[in-house]
Enzyme design. Structure first.
Site, PDB file in Angstrom:
ATOM      1  N   ARG A 139      -6.479  10.286   0.445  1.00 27.81           N
ATOM      2  CA  ARG A 139      -6.013  10.536  -1.168  1.00 27.81           C
ATOM      3  C   ARG A 139      -7.515  10.793  -1.736  1.00 27.81           C
ATOM      4  O   ARG A 139      -7.547  11.862  -2.571  1.00 27.81           O
ATOM      5  CB  ARG A 139      -5.266   9.650  -1.794  1.00 27.81           C
ATOM      6  CG  ARG A 139      -3.825   9.758  -1.363  1.00 27.81           C
ATOM      7  CD  ARG A 139      -2.767   8.778  -2.076  1.00 27.81           C
ATOM      8  NE  ARG A 139      -3.141   7.508  -1.555  1.00 27.81           N
ATOM      9  CZ  ARG A 139      -3.293   6.529  -2.266  1.00 27.81           C
ATOM     10  NH1 ARG A 139      -3.078   6.466  -3.515  1.00 27.81           N
ATOM     11  NH2 ARG A 139      -3.493   5.311  -1.500  1.00 27.81           N
ATOM     12  N   HIS A 180       0.918  -1.322   0.151  1.00 29.17           N
ATOM     13  CA  HIS A 180      -0.070  -0.010  -0.158  1.00 29.17           C
ATOM     14  C   HIS A 180       0.914   1.300  -0.019  1.00 29.17           C
ATOM     15  O   HIS A 180       1.816   1.375   1.016  1.00 29.17           O
ATOM     16  CB  HIS A 180      -1.004  -0.024   1.218  1.00 29.17           C
ATOM     17  CG  HIS A 180      -2.208   0.728   1.141  1.00 29.17           C
ATOM     18  ND1 HIS A 180      -1.765   2.388   1.200  1.00 29.17           N
ATOM     19  CD2 HIS A 180      -3.412   0.822   1.072  1.00 29.17           C
ATOM     20  CE1 HIS A 180      -3.009   3.020   1.293  1.00 29.17           C
ATOM     21  NE2 HIS A 180      -4.081   2.103   1.104  1.00 29.17           N
TER      22      HIS A 180
END
Ligand SMILES: Cc1cc2nc3c(=O)[nH]c(=O)nc-3n(C[C@H](O)[C@H](O)[C@H](O)COP(=O)(O)OP(=O)(O)OC[C@H]3O[C@@H](n4cnc5c(N)ncnc54)[C@H](O)[C@@H]3O)c2cc1C
Length: 547
Positions: free
Chosen positions: A340, A320
């Site tokens: 994000r 990740h």
């Protein structure tokens, strides 16, 4: 406040924040992505993979640490086990108490089966509990399962098994409804409409969340549902499966269990066995930190492999992109992709937005590794990293958004004096997910009769890269499918004749080891990590402890 030289480094980001907020980085072309992955993704470092010398995937590659586990000795001598003393009998044995295992247990119980669920720690101590960002389902008017299919299949580099991707996306809307009806408190608008957002690689807003503790909410609900069925589901905590048992026809018919507290062995006999043991983050491939819970040590892959089940994409891992890289207490902990999705951008030490924040995970992880390797990473005493500019979130969505939408993220950092509303945070890839696992078909069958696998322990659903939100979906969709399938199977299967239960496959595996010249004393499954991975301080005290 960082209270050290990082405060100065963060000022460069703050100075360019207004300008960076307006700037949208172009998406990379297919060729640019390929190039980035080839040069920087950890899966492409040939020296970190070795060839399997034995077993169903002989000749293929796996991470060196996994190869060692797959080819290791069993935790006991098969000759010394008395299989005639059966401790537990059930129609369906479910191994693993996360999202996939509990979903399977519920659906098998719905079909009238007596279920035994054994789990390494407590039921719900699992990666499912830790999931943050959300679960995908195409249930909005501007979306469709077909669109979801294209995103998932493409995001997985067209490597997914079509029948599995098809099942995943088509069952998704009904699975959200099932969870909602069971009591999961999804984020909703005042009129009750589910709130949906984007995730990396999704062309529509289809992420359903419970703030940023989606997995905890889903796991709480599934665990309660399991515990509310004591007449049909027996839960045995702190008990790991370490070997599959077969009958005289070579069909799975139970498992050897180990009590994690006392070390005593137990024998479970069942008509159908479902492996739902989750992932492998605690294997710390290539020395990476991990976002995973302590029990994530690839046990399901090891047991299934020794029982003759084929693996698929065992060489494909997900790093990740945004693991916490500072402070050391939270190294590797997940910074959800939702940060994000809400608008925070990835920024290098020069204050430059060097990539689009919602590229797929493998691409963004490779981008961060490139920035660090090429000298554009931020030096920090814990782990060189890049910035994730979290203050942008409230500039876009207004004051209060962070506490409302990602409170767990706020809490994780504020404990160490870092207020993510005001300061950017440092991130570096963390070992997050195993894309591959035991090969299954759409009803979760493996190539070993009566042995089903569901959830992160399976391979093929996500090809060689999973999109955000598709794993929670996978574990509930395929956990349910495994339970439904076991529910259909159990009445047509007789419990094994105890005198014919055997571990002949384990003995045969030992012979294969010998013939291939593998004579180390490593045993598997690993069950729990031995800490800490590669920490030089720890190594000084106990040499070899990190191995
Ligand atoms: C921090 C974090 C955040 C995430 N966020 C998201 C997200 O937002 N959206 C998304 O879709 N996915 C997310 N994921 C991925 C997703 O949560 C997992 O892939 C998924 O929940 C795995 O479910 P599972 O049931 O297969 O495994 P788990 O939930 O890990 O359950 C496996 C269970 O098996 C037990 N077990 C292991 N070995 C044995 C054994 N030998 N014997 C008995 N029991 C055993 C374990 O202790 C555990 O209880 C996240 C993962 C992490 C770690």
């Amino acid at each position: 406040m960082y209270g050290n030289e990082l405060d100065e480094a963060a000022k460069i980001v703050a100075a360019k924040r207004d300008e960076n907020l307006k700037f949208e980085h172009a998406r990379l072309t297919a060729d640019e992505k390929d190039d980035l992955l080839k040069k920087f993704h950890p899966d492409r470092i040939a020296s970190q993979f070795s060839e399997l010398k034995i077993g169903p995937n002989k000749g293929q590659k796996a991470p060196v640490e996994l190869t060692q586990m797959l080819q290791a000795k069993p935790r006991f001598e098969p000759e010394q086990i008395d299989l005639t003393h059966v401790d537990y009998e059930s129609d369906v044995l479910v191994i693993g108490g996360g999202g996939a295992g509990t979903s399977a247990a519920i659906m098998a119980s719905e079909a009238g089966a007596k279920v035994l669920l054994v789990t390494k720690l407590r039921v719900g101590d699992a990666n499912t509990m830790m999931a943050e960002g959300g679960i995908q389902a195409a249930d909005k008017p501007n979306d469709s399962p077909a669109q979801h299919y294209l995103d998932a299949f493409g995001g997985g580099h067209f490597d997914g098994k079509p029948e599995l991707v098809y099942t995943l996306v088509n069952k998704a809307p009904s699975v959200i409804k099932w969870l909602n009806d069971l009591g999961v408190e999804f984020d909703k608008t005042e009129d009750g409409t589910m709130v949906t957002t984007h995730g990396g690689g999704t062309s529509r807003k289809r992420m359903h969340a419970c703030k940023d503790y989606s997995g905890a909410e889903i796991m709480r609900t599934l665990r309660d549902e399991v515990l509310n069925r004591p007449d049909s589901i027996t839960v045995v905590d702190f008990t790991s499966a370490i070997e599959i048992i077969k009958n005289e026809k070579g069909e799975a018919c139970g498992a050897v269990l180990i009590n994690m507290e006392t070390g005593e062995l137990r024998i479970a006999k069942a008509k159908v066995v479902i492996i739902a043991t989750g992932g492998a983050g605690r294997m710390h491939y290539q020395g990476f930190p991990t976002s995973n819970h302590y029990g994530a040590t690839a046990d399901g892959l090891v047991m299934a492999y020794r029982a003759g089940a084929k693996l698929l994409y065992q060489d494909s891992l997900q790093y990740h992109p945004t693991g916490a890289a500072y402070p050391s207490q939270i190294l590797g902990k997940l910074v959800t992709e939702k940060v994000r999705s809400l608008g925070a951008k990835l920024i290098n030490k020069d204050g430059t937005v060097y990539i689009h924040p919602l590229e797929t995970r493998d691409v963004n992880a490779s981008g961060i590794i490139r920035e660090v390797k090429e000298g554009r990473g931020v030096d920090n005493p814990v782990q060189p990293a890049v910035w994730l500019d979290t203050p942008m979130i409230e500039m876009i969505h207004g004051e209060g958004t962070i506490l409302k939408s990602i409170p767990a993220m706020y809490n994780m950092f504020i404990k160490y004096g870092i207020d993510i509303r005001k300061e950017p945070i440092l991130v570096y890839p963390t070992l997050h997910y195993q894309n591959g696992g035991v090969e299954i078909d759409k009803t979760c069958h493996t190539n070993v009769a009566n042995l089903l696998v569901a959830g992160e322990a399976s391979g093929g659903v996500h090809g060689t890269n999973r999109l955000m939100g598709n794993s929670l979906l996978d574990v509930v969709v395929f956990g349910r499918e495994a339970g439904i399938e076991a529910g259909k199977m159990f009445s047509g299967i007789k419990l094994a004749d105890t005198s014919k239960m055997n571990l002949d496959h384990v003995k045969a595996f030992e012979k294969e080891r010998e013939a291939a010249g593998i004579n180390d004393d490593v045993v598997s499954p690993k069950l729990l990590p031995r800490y800490t991975h590669g920490n030089p301080e720890f190594e000084k005290v106990i040499p070899g402890a990190s191995k």
